[in-house]
Design a protein around this motif. Structure first.
Motif, PDB file in Angstrom:
ATOM      1  N   PRO A 280      17.118   3.549  -3.314  1.00  0.00           N
ATOM      2  CA  PRO A 280      16.815   4.255  -4.554  1.00  0.00           C
ATOM      3  C   PRO A 280      15.630   3.622  -5.273  1.00  0.00           C
ATOM      4  CG  PRO A 280      18.688   2.785  -4.833  1.00  0.00           C
ATOM      5  CD  PRO A 280      18.364   2.783  -3.369  1.00  0.00           C
ATOM      6  N   GLY A 281      14.859   4.430  -5.988  1.00  0.00           N
ATOM      7  CA  GLY A 281      13.831   3.885  -6.872  1.00  0.00           C
ATOM      8  C   GLY A 281      14.507   3.404  -8.143  1.00  0.00           C
TER       9      GLY A 281
ATOM     10  N   TYR B  53      15.244   6.274   2.116  1.00  0.00           N
ATOM     11  CA  TYR B  53      14.676   5.391   1.102  1.00  0.00           C
ATOM     12  C   TYR B  53      15.813   4.740   0.318  1.00  0.00           C
ATOM     13  CZ  TYR B  53       9.782   6.922   1.339  1.00  0.00           C
ATOM     14  OH  TYR B  53       8.495   7.159   1.735  1.00  0.00           O
TER      15      TYR B  53
ATOM     16  N   PRO C  17      10.593   0.138  -8.274  1.00  0.00           N
ATOM     17  CA  PRO C  17      10.285   1.542  -8.557  1.00  0.00           C
ATOM     18  C   PRO C  17       9.646   2.299  -7.384  1.00  0.00           C
ATOM     19  CG  PRO C  17       8.760   0.095  -9.721  1.00  0.00           C
ATOM     20  CD  PRO C  17       9.792  -0.795  -9.094  1.00  0.00           C
ATOM     21  N   MET C  18       9.057   1.580  -6.435  1.00  0.00           N
ATOM     22  CA  MET C  18       8.399   2.267  -5.323  1.00  0.00           C
ATOM     23  C   MET C  18       8.923   1.724  -3.995  1.00  0.00           C
ATOM     24  SD  MET C  18       4.597   3.287  -6.472  1.00  0.00           S
ATOM     25  CE  MET C  18       3.753   1.776  -6.112  1.00  0.00           C
ATOM     26  N   PRO C  19      10.180   2.045  -3.664  1.00  0.00           N
ATOM     27  CA  PRO C  19      10.780   1.461  -2.459  1.00  0.00           C
ATOM     28  C   PRO C  19      10.065   1.908  -1.184  1.00  0.00           C
ATOM     29  CG  PRO C  19      12.173   3.199  -3.350  1.00  0.00           C
ATOM     30  CD  PRO C  19      11.078   2.973  -4.348  1.00  0.00           C
ATOM     31  N   TYR C  20      10.164   1.073  -0.177  1.00  0.00           N
ATOM     32  CA  TYR C  20       9.657   1.422   1.153  1.00  0.00           C
ATOM     33  C   TYR C  20      10.751   2.202   1.876  1.00  0.00           C
ATOM     34  CZ  TYR C  20       5.920  -1.985   0.460  1.00  0.00           C
ATOM     35  OH  TYR C  20       4.826  -2.673  -0.016  1.00  0.00           O
ATOM     36  N   GLY C  21      10.351   3.217   2.646  1.00  0.00           N
ATOM     37  CA  GLY C  21      11.352   4.030   3.321  1.00  0.00           C
ATOM     38  C   GLY C  21      11.305   3.865   4.827  1.00  0.00           C
TER      39      GLY C  21
ATOM     40  N   MET D  74       2.945   9.536  -4.412  1.00  0.00           N
ATOM     41  CA  MET D  74       2.952  10.055  -3.035  1.00  0.00           C
ATOM     42  C   MET D  74       2.063  11.293  -2.941  1.00  0.00           C
ATOM     43  SD  MET D  74       6.908   9.878  -1.841  1.00  0.00           S
ATOM     44  CE  MET D  74       7.650   8.336  -1.322  1.00  0.00           C
TER      45      MET D  74
ATOM     46  N   THR E 151       0.842  -1.200   0.000  1.00  0.00           N
ATOM     47  CA  THR E 151       0.000   0.000   0.000  1.00  0.00           C
ATOM     48  C   THR E 151       0.874   1.246   0.000  1.00  0.00           C
ATOM     49  OG1 THR E 151       0.057   0.095   2.405  1.00  0.00           O
ATOM     50  CG2 THR E 151      -1.762  -1.133   1.412  1.00  0.00           C
ATOM     51  N   MET E 152       0.282   2.366  -0.399  1.00  0.00           N
ATOM     52  CA  MET E 152       1.010   3.630  -0.314  1.00  0.00           C
ATOM     53  C   MET E 152       1.202   4.023   1.156  1.00  0.00           C
ATOM     54  SD  MET E 152       2.248   4.752  -3.043  1.00  0.00           S
ATOM     55  CE  MET E 152       2.743   6.387  -2.528  1.00  0.00           C
TER      56      MET E 152
ATOM     57  N   TRP F 243      11.807  -4.588   3.974  1.00  0.00           N
ATOM     58  CA  TRP F 243      12.149  -4.183   5.332  1.00  0.00           C
ATOM     59  C   TRP F 243      13.294  -5.083   5.755  1.00  0.00           C
ATOM     60  CZ3 TRP F 243       6.430  -3.769   7.496  1.00  0.00           C
ATOM     61  CH2 TRP F 243       5.857  -2.603   6.977  1.00  0.00           C
TER      62      TRP F 243
ATOM     63  N   HIS G 150      21.177   4.162  -8.155  1.00  0.00           N
ATOM     64  CA  HIS G 150      20.174   4.945  -8.883  1.00  0.00           C
ATOM     65  C   HIS G 150      20.689   5.429 -10.235  1.00  0.00           C
ATOM     66  CE1 HIS G 150      17.854   8.683  -9.765  1.00  0.00           C
ATOM     67  NE2 HIS G 150      16.875   7.872  -9.475  1.00  0.00           N
TER      68      HIS G 150
ATOM     69  N   GLU H  27      15.970  12.132  -2.636  1.00  0.00           N
ATOM     70  CA  GLU H  27      16.977  12.335  -3.677  1.00  0.00           C
ATOM     71  C   GLU H  27      16.953  11.300  -4.800  1.00  0.00           C
ATOM     72  OE1 GLU H  27      20.803  12.989  -1.975  1.00  0.00           O
ATOM     73  OE2 GLU H  27      21.641  13.783  -3.833  1.00  0.00           O
ATOM     74  N   PHE H  28      16.670  10.045  -4.489  1.00  0.00           N
ATOM     75  CA  PHE H  28      16.795   9.018  -5.532  1.00  0.00           C
ATOM     76  C   PHE H  28      15.461   8.339  -5.847  1.00  0.00           C
ATOM     77  CE2 PHE H  28      20.877   9.325  -3.255  1.00  0.00           C
ATOM     78  CZ  PHE H  28      21.524  10.055  -4.238  1.00  0.00           C
ATOM     79  N   LEU H  29      14.384   9.093  -5.716  1.00  0.00           N
ATOM     80  CA  LEU H  29      13.066   8.526  -6.018  1.00  0.00           C
ATOM     81  C   LEU H  29      12.586   9.033  -7.380  1.00  0.00           C
ATOM     82  CD1 LEU H  29      11.401   8.746  -2.494  1.00  0.00           C
ATOM     83  CD2 LEU H  29      12.741   6.889  -3.511  1.00  0.00           C
ATOM     84  N   PRO H  30      12.024   8.118  -8.202  1.00  0.00           N
ATOM     85  CA  PRO H  30      11.610   8.490  -9.561  1.00  0.00           C
ATOM     86  C   PRO H  30      10.324   9.320  -9.586  1.00  0.00           C
ATOM     87  CG  PRO H  30      11.646   6.083  -9.255  1.00  0.00           C
ATOM     88  CD  PRO H  30      11.833   6.696  -7.907  1.00  0.00           C
TER      89      PRO H  30
ATOM     90  N   ALA I 258       1.921   2.241   3.643  1.00  0.00           N
ATOM     91  CA  ALA I 258       3.146   1.626   4.181  1.00  0.00           C
ATOM     92  C   ALA I 258       4.381   2.253   3.546  1.00  0.00           C
ATOM     93  CB  ALA I 258       3.128   0.124   3.922  1.00  0.00           C
ATOM     94  N   ARG I 259       4.239   2.682   2.294  1.00  0.00           N
ATOM     95  CA  ARG I 259       5.413   3.230   1.600  1.00  0.00           C
ATOM     96  C   ARG I 259       5.762   4.649   2.056  1.00  0.00           C
ATOM     97  NH1 ARG I 259       3.424  -0.329  -2.348  1.00  0.00           N
ATOM     98  NH2 ARG I 259       5.109  -1.589  -3.224  1.00  0.00           N
ATOM     99  N   VAL I 260       4.778   5.362   2.563  1.00  0.00           N
ATOM    100  CA  VAL I 260       5.078   6.740   2.983  1.00  0.00           C
ATOM    101  C   VAL I 260       5.292   6.841   4.496  1.00  0.00           C
ATOM    102  CG1 VAL I 260       3.873   7.757   1.010  1.00  0.00           C
ATOM    103  CG2 VAL I 260       2.655   7.457   3.182  1.00  0.00           C
TER     104      VAL I 260
ATOM    105  N   LEU J  34      15.730  12.518   1.858  1.00  0.00           N
ATOM    106  CA  LEU J  34      14.790  11.392   1.711  1.00  0.00           C
ATOM    107  C   LEU J  34      14.387  11.177   0.250  1.00  0.00           C
ATOM    108  CD1 LEU J  34      12.330  11.710   4.731  1.00  0.00           C
ATOM    109  CD2 LEU J  34      13.914   9.836   4.275  1.00  0.00           C
TER     110      LEU J  34
ATOM    111  N   TYR K 149       6.841   7.811  -8.805  1.00  0.00           N
ATOM    112  CA  TYR K 149       6.649   7.491  -7.388  1.00  0.00           C
ATOM    113  C   TYR K 149       6.288   8.761  -6.612  1.00  0.00           C
ATOM    114  CZ  TYR K 149       7.649   5.058  -2.945  1.00  0.00           C
ATOM    115  OH  TYR K 149       7.569   4.471  -1.692  1.00  0.00           O
TER     116      TYR K 149
END
Lengths: 236, 412
Positions: B357-358, B355, B363-367, A100, A33-34, B329, B260, A90-93, A36-38, A88, A96
């Protein structure tokens, strides 16, 4: 021929089984789920983006997704400077960050009750005047002329100003005045903040924090009203 | 008639040759782009919100701030007037085309191992991108480091020019991995200890060290006590490099940038070759001496407080027994990055979260949430001491002072 058909059937069966397995939540895995991801966002912004007791961390819930996405991009590139956020993201596409933004935009936890104000009635009156009418003589547009009559913002890029504490609003206006917070050109907020004095900032921030939530706190659709001047965050 | 036909045939032949040459050039450019990614050129030569490879990125070093150069094909401000020879000389010898010395922040001590063919391909790719007219910013180095002649001394001590030489006793795959790790990948820039002069002794290659200015610890790639991968499966290593997450642990901090920008784009074959090589250089290490600078009474107090903090704030993701829910995790039990001699990384993860890297594979990593605002120095030290010693982990307790010092570490 028979052997080949059997092998093919077996392969299809394996694929089907694989598909089935993929659709099931795997044992001992985090929820897909989102929410959990955020979780990395929630100590500062609250589980549903409602904000926390820390006055410097803003409420995110219910703001237009386009606005939230722009802020995430700005923090990721370092244009908006706040090291814990810069780090936090920096490396998210892009997709994604969009997801969020959509997540927090779609959450609607109740707004906090208006905060009791620590400033005088005169200061609040100045804040009310600037927020609702502006000051044409000093080239200050009213907050409501861009952020909407109910201050709920407009899709996709103009944020609502509800549920923010005075300290946060004042820090942001200050950052715009000094050029440490910038947005895409034309940077409309930088222009507006440049015309404000420190006393104006205190007044507007204090008044906004007292504003009660309207019945419908959702941002109004794009094009509901015309902006008084060009704004890079809300392209026409 | 006959001559007309032969002219037509000749023309067709010429066209075909031209088309083949065109295809070949396109192939070389594509290969150059792939290799530029393997070398992670963009990490340094592209500024935030800047044009690709136009430089201008500030690189803080213990000696002052360097600004990276424009490597787009602009004739005035970039490398538009360079020849393939010039480019190779820069990569191979660490000298500008005019012979000028390059600061060793540019990893030429690793790039010297790159073959001429690979250098030419990268150059062909760089020539194919959009030129950007953007002047290089002068470096801001403190005296005496602003004197480029000092680089001569550094080069004498720490630079050995020479292309990669395959080890004939090893497989082709191992050698490909070695070429990528030691050459374009320039892994030694972080994973080898750097001394006060910014140099690394050959004998210390890949032995790990604190990254100057960033305050993250780049673990040893040879010691199985640290990031040594000797007892990892090849799949776990390739997962970590390509997707940023694995059943054994996830990447974070500066390594997230590497995955990344660079590693996620490598082919399965090259990633596997790197994994084979990395697994191969790991040396079995004896168990660490259980030495702590803390008095026993203080560490027992910390560890009992640590369990309380852990159960309340960490166990919901990382499990009551530190088993995690890998790959997303990560497990904390038997996780090398928790047990290392240096406790910098686990302390920083508790303070700053982060996090992975995506990537294409994730593509949607858990942080992980930052706990800097939620936990006191004592609580941070306690929970890190706990995870470093619980469930059979063999790390040592850390003090509240160490936790406090890292609160001010730079975040990016």
């Amino acid at each position: 021929m028979f052997a080949r058909t059997t092998a093919l059937a077996a392969a299809i069966a394996t694929l089907a089984a694989f598909d089935g397995a993929a659709a099931q939540p795997l044992a001992n895995q985090p929820p897909d789920t989102m929410a959990a991801r955020v979780e990395a966002c929630t100590p500062c912004h609250g589980n549903k983006g409602e904000g926390t007791s820390d006055v410097y961390f803003p409420r995110l819930a219910g703001k237009p997704a386009g606005y939230l996405y722009n802020q995430l991009l700005a923090f990721r590139s370092g244009r908006r400077k706040y090291p814990p956020m810069n780090y936090l993201l920096e490396f998210l596409p892009d997709p994604y960050l969009e997801a969020m933004a959509e997540y927090f935009a779609s959450e609607h936890p109740p707004l906090p009750p208006p905060a009791p104000s620590e400033v005088s009635k005169d200061v609040l009156a100045l804040g009310a005047l600037l927020a609702t009418s502006g000051d044409a003589g000093r080239n200050i547009p009213a907050c409501v002329s861009c952020h909407g009559p109910g201050l709920t913002g407009m899709q996709p890029g103009i944020p609502g100003l509800l549920g923010l504490r005075a300290a946060y609003v004042s820090a942001q206006l200050g950052a715009w005045r000094y050029g440490t917070r910038t947005a895409k050109s034309p940077d409309c907020m930088q222009l507006v903040a440049g015309h404000l004095t420190e006393a104006d900032v205190t007044a507007v921030a204090a008044w906004l924090a007292t504003w009660p939530a309207p019945a419908n706190p959702a941002p109004v659709p794009k094009g509901t009203y015309a902006l008084p001047f060009g704004c890079g965050s809300q392209p026409n | 008639m006959g001559s007309k036909l032969s002219i037509t045939l000749l023309a067709i032949a010429a066209l075909t040759t031209a088309a083949q040459a065109q295809d070949k050039a396109t192939d070389i450019i594509a290969r150059g782009e792939y290799l530029a990614r393997a070398g992670d050129c963009t990490a340094c030569h592209t500024a935030p919100e800047g044009h690709l490879f136009a430089g201008g990125r500030a690189m803080p070093t213990p000696f002052g701030t360097l600004y990276t150069s424009n490597i787009t094909p602009d004739p005035d401000t970039g490398i538009g007037k360079w020849s393939a020879n010039d480019f190779y000389k820069t990569m191979h010898s660490g000298r500008f085309p005019d012979g000028g010395l390059i600061y060793p922040a540019m990893p030429f001590a690793s790039y010297t191992k790159v073959t001429r063919a690979d250098s030419d391909a990268i150059f062909a790719y760089l020539r194919s991108i959009a030129p950007v007219n953007q002047k290089n910013k002068p470096h801001e180095l403190r005296f005496p480091y602003d004197n480029r002649q000092l680089i001569l001394g550094w080069r004498t001590l720490y630079f050995r020019e020479g292309e990669f030489k395959p080890d004939p006793s090893k497989s082709a795959e191992w050698n490909r991995g070695a070429y990528l790790v030691e050459g374009l990948g320039h892994c030694g820039m972080c994973h080898s200890p750097i001394n006060a002069l910014g140099g690394t002794a050959q004998s210390d290659a890949f032995k790990g060290g604190l990254i100057p200015m960033q305050n993250w610890y780049a673990p040893s790639l040879t010691s199985n006590r640290e990031a040594g991968l000797g007892d990892w499966s090849i799949k776990d290593i390739t997962d970590l490099l390509q997707t940023g997450v694995s059943m054994r642990g996830v990447v974070y901090g500066p390594m997230a940038e590497v995955v990344h920008n660079s590693l996620q784009y490598l082919s399965d074959e090259d990633t596997k070759a790197m994994a084979v090589y990395l697994k191969g250089i790991a040396e079995p290490s004896p168990p660490p001496p259980a030495s702590s600078t803390l008095p026993t009474s203080e560490s027992s107090l910390l560890i009992s407080l640590g369990k309380t903090v852990y159960d309340k704030s960490c166990a919901s993701c990382h499990g009551m027994q530190g088993e995690g829910k890998p790959p997303h995790w990560p497990p904390l039990a038997n996780n090398q990055s928790i047990e290392m001699q240096s406790a910098v990384n686990p302390i920083r993860m508790v303070l700053n979260g982060g996090y992975p890297p995506g990537t294409k594979g994730n593509p949607m990593p858990y942080g992980m949430p930052p706990f800097a605002g939620l936990l006191s120095d004592n609580e941070v030290a306690a929970v890190v001491s706990y995870i470093r010693t619980a469930w059979g982990n063999r790390g040592t307790p850390v003090s509240a002072r160490e936790a406090n010092e890292l609160r001010s570490a730079p975040l990016n």
